[in-house]
Write an enzyme that holds these catalytic residues in place. Structure first.
Site, PDB file in Angstrom:
ATOM      1  N   SER A   1     -71.526  36.794  21.441  1.00  0.00           N
ATOM      2  CA  SER A   1     -71.063  37.042  22.810  1.00  0.00           C
ATOM      3  C   SER A   1     -70.995  38.541  23.061  1.00  0.00           C
ATOM      4  O   SER A   1     -71.188  39.350  22.155  1.00  0.00           O
ATOM      5  CB  SER A   1     -69.676  36.410  23.040  1.00  0.00           C
ATOM      6  OG  SER A   1     -68.690  37.053  22.239  1.00  0.00           O
TER       7      SER A   1
ATOM      8  N   TYR B   1     -56.730  49.524  16.172  1.00  0.00           N
ATOM      9  CA  TYR B   1     -58.134  49.420  16.578  1.00  0.00           C
ATOM     10  C   TYR B   1     -58.775  50.806  16.643  1.00  0.00           C
ATOM     11  O   TYR B   1     -59.873  51.024  16.123  1.00  0.00           O
ATOM     12  CB  TYR B   1     -58.219  48.726  17.929  1.00  0.00           C
ATOM     13  CG  TYR B   1     -59.616  48.635  18.504  1.00  0.00           C
ATOM     14  CD1 TYR B   1     -60.482  47.630  18.096  1.00  0.00           C
ATOM     15  CD2 TYR B   1     -60.059  49.540  19.468  1.00  0.00           C
ATOM     16  CE1 TYR B   1     -61.767  47.533  18.623  1.00  0.00           C
ATOM     17  CE2 TYR B   1     -61.334  49.454  20.002  1.00  0.00           C
ATOM     18  CZ  TYR B   1     -62.180  48.443  19.582  1.00  0.00           C
ATOM     19  OH  TYR B   1     -63.451  48.362  20.102  1.00  0.00           O
TER      20      TYR B   1
ATOM     21  N   THR C   1     -74.744  41.879  13.985  1.00  0.00           N
ATOM     22  CA  THR C   1     -73.543  41.166  13.575  1.00  0.00           C
ATOM     23  C   THR C   1     -72.641  40.976  14.790  1.00  0.00           C
ATOM     24  O   THR C   1     -72.614  41.814  15.695  1.00  0.00           O
ATOM     25  CB  THR C   1     -72.780  41.912  12.468  1.00  0.00           C
ATOM     26  OG1 THR C   1     -72.317  43.172  12.953  1.00  0.00           O
ATOM     27  CG2 THR C   1     -73.670  42.115  11.251  1.00  0.00           C
ATOM     28  N   GLY C   2     -71.919  39.874  14.803  1.00  0.00           N
ATOM     29  CA  GLY C   2     -71.094  39.576  15.969  1.00  0.00           C
ATOM     30  C   GLY C   2     -71.943  39.381  17.205  1.00  0.00           C
ATOM     31  O   GLY C   2     -71.631  39.882  18.281  1.00  0.00           O
TER      32      GLY C   2
ATOM     33  N   SER D   1     -66.192  53.163  19.669  1.00  0.00           N
ATOM     34  CA  SER D   1     -65.399  52.966  20.887  1.00  0.00           C
ATOM     35  C   SER D   1     -64.825  54.297  21.339  1.00  0.00           C
ATOM     36  O   SER D   1     -64.487  55.154  20.504  1.00  0.00           O
ATOM     37  CB  SER D   1     -64.246  51.996  20.627  1.00  0.00           C
ATOM     38  OG  SER D   1     -63.370  51.930  21.745  1.00  0.00           O
TER      39      SER D   1
END
Length: 260
Positions: free
Chosen positions: A26, A160, A22-23, A147
């Site tokens: 780029s 985020y 997914t995504g 992350s």
């Protein structure tokens, strides 16, 4: 002589497997889709913007297929997984990568920002995984893009970071929920990797990005930022049989940035 469809595959690590990224238009998603395809997987990628998705599919090659859609939309997710089911009949690798974020310090956060990124990063990832499960069987692997922000307390990045911390928590629970099914779920936690999202999502210009890279290079033990393909290699590992006894974990790929 007829060329083999696998003649330009770099390795056979994922030969014959079906993968969804997914995504994948780029950045880390595109790099991972390219790596999985070169390693033999039949790759599907999603993206919100059709033109960008078409360009990424052409760049990936290897008969990759693009499926336009937004992971925050349940209807789009249903359409995406219906297409994979109809075309491939199963799913062996899921890289739940789609997500986003923006800078906003405490005191300036809006309800719209909160809703946007929790809808994409948390709700979208949750239902991406849940809707993938009927297509997955023993030996399949789920990798979630996390992350280092989840453990660092980076300024003005609280929303985020909180979404990524939620995904880490999900992975622990899901690894337990999937006990007995032979489906592994892990998180890859990238450090600083400059991608087009630094401009399109974070709104940074070239000078700001260069300064950010310089700051990271000063504090990271390896003295540099990472590349999308370095994250892709880690995702490929976690999705492969080389990681057959690894589930519920978080693999930091950050040049030591969050480790010292």
């Amino acid at each position: 002589m007829i060329d083999s469809p696998y003649s330009n595959i770099h390795s056979t690590k994922h030969l014959g497997r079906v993968a969804l990224v997914t995504g994948g238009s780029s950045g880390i998603g595109l790099a991972t889709a390219m790596r999985l395809a070169r390693e033999g997987a039949r790759v599907y990628v999603t993206g919100r913007r059709q033109a960008e998705l078409d360009r990424s599919v052409a760049e990936i090659g290897h008969d990759a297929k693009g499926l336009q859609g937004d992971i925050a939309s349940m209807a789009d997710l249903d359409r995406i997984f219906s297409a994979v089911a109809a075309d491939a009949g199963r799913l062996d690798i899921l890289f739940a990568n789609a997500g986003g974020g923006e800078f906003s310090p405490l005191g300036s956060i809006t309800e719209a920002q909160f809703d946007k990124y929790f809808n994409i990063n948390v709700k979208g990832t949750l239902f991406t995984v849940q809707k993938a499960l009927p297509l997955m069987s023993s030996g399949s692997a789920i990798v979630i893009n996390g992350s280092i922000a989840a453990i660092k307390g980076l300024p003005a990045f609280g929303i985020y970071a909180a979404t990524k911390a939620a995904l880490r928590s999900f992975a622990r629970t899901w690894a337990t929920d999937l006990k007995g099914r032979g489906i592994r779920v892990n998180v890859v936690a990238p450090g600083t990797v400059v991608t087009p999202a630094y401009k399109s999502e974070l709104g940074l210009d070239d000078a700001q990005i260069a300064e950010f890279v310089r700051q990271v290079a000063e504090i990271a033990p390896l003295g540099r930022t990472g590349t999308p393909d370095e994250i892709a290699k880690a995702v490929s590992f976690l999705a492969s049989d080389d990681a057959s006894f690894i589930t519920g974990t978080e693999l930091f790929v950050d040049g030591g940035q969050a480790q010292v």
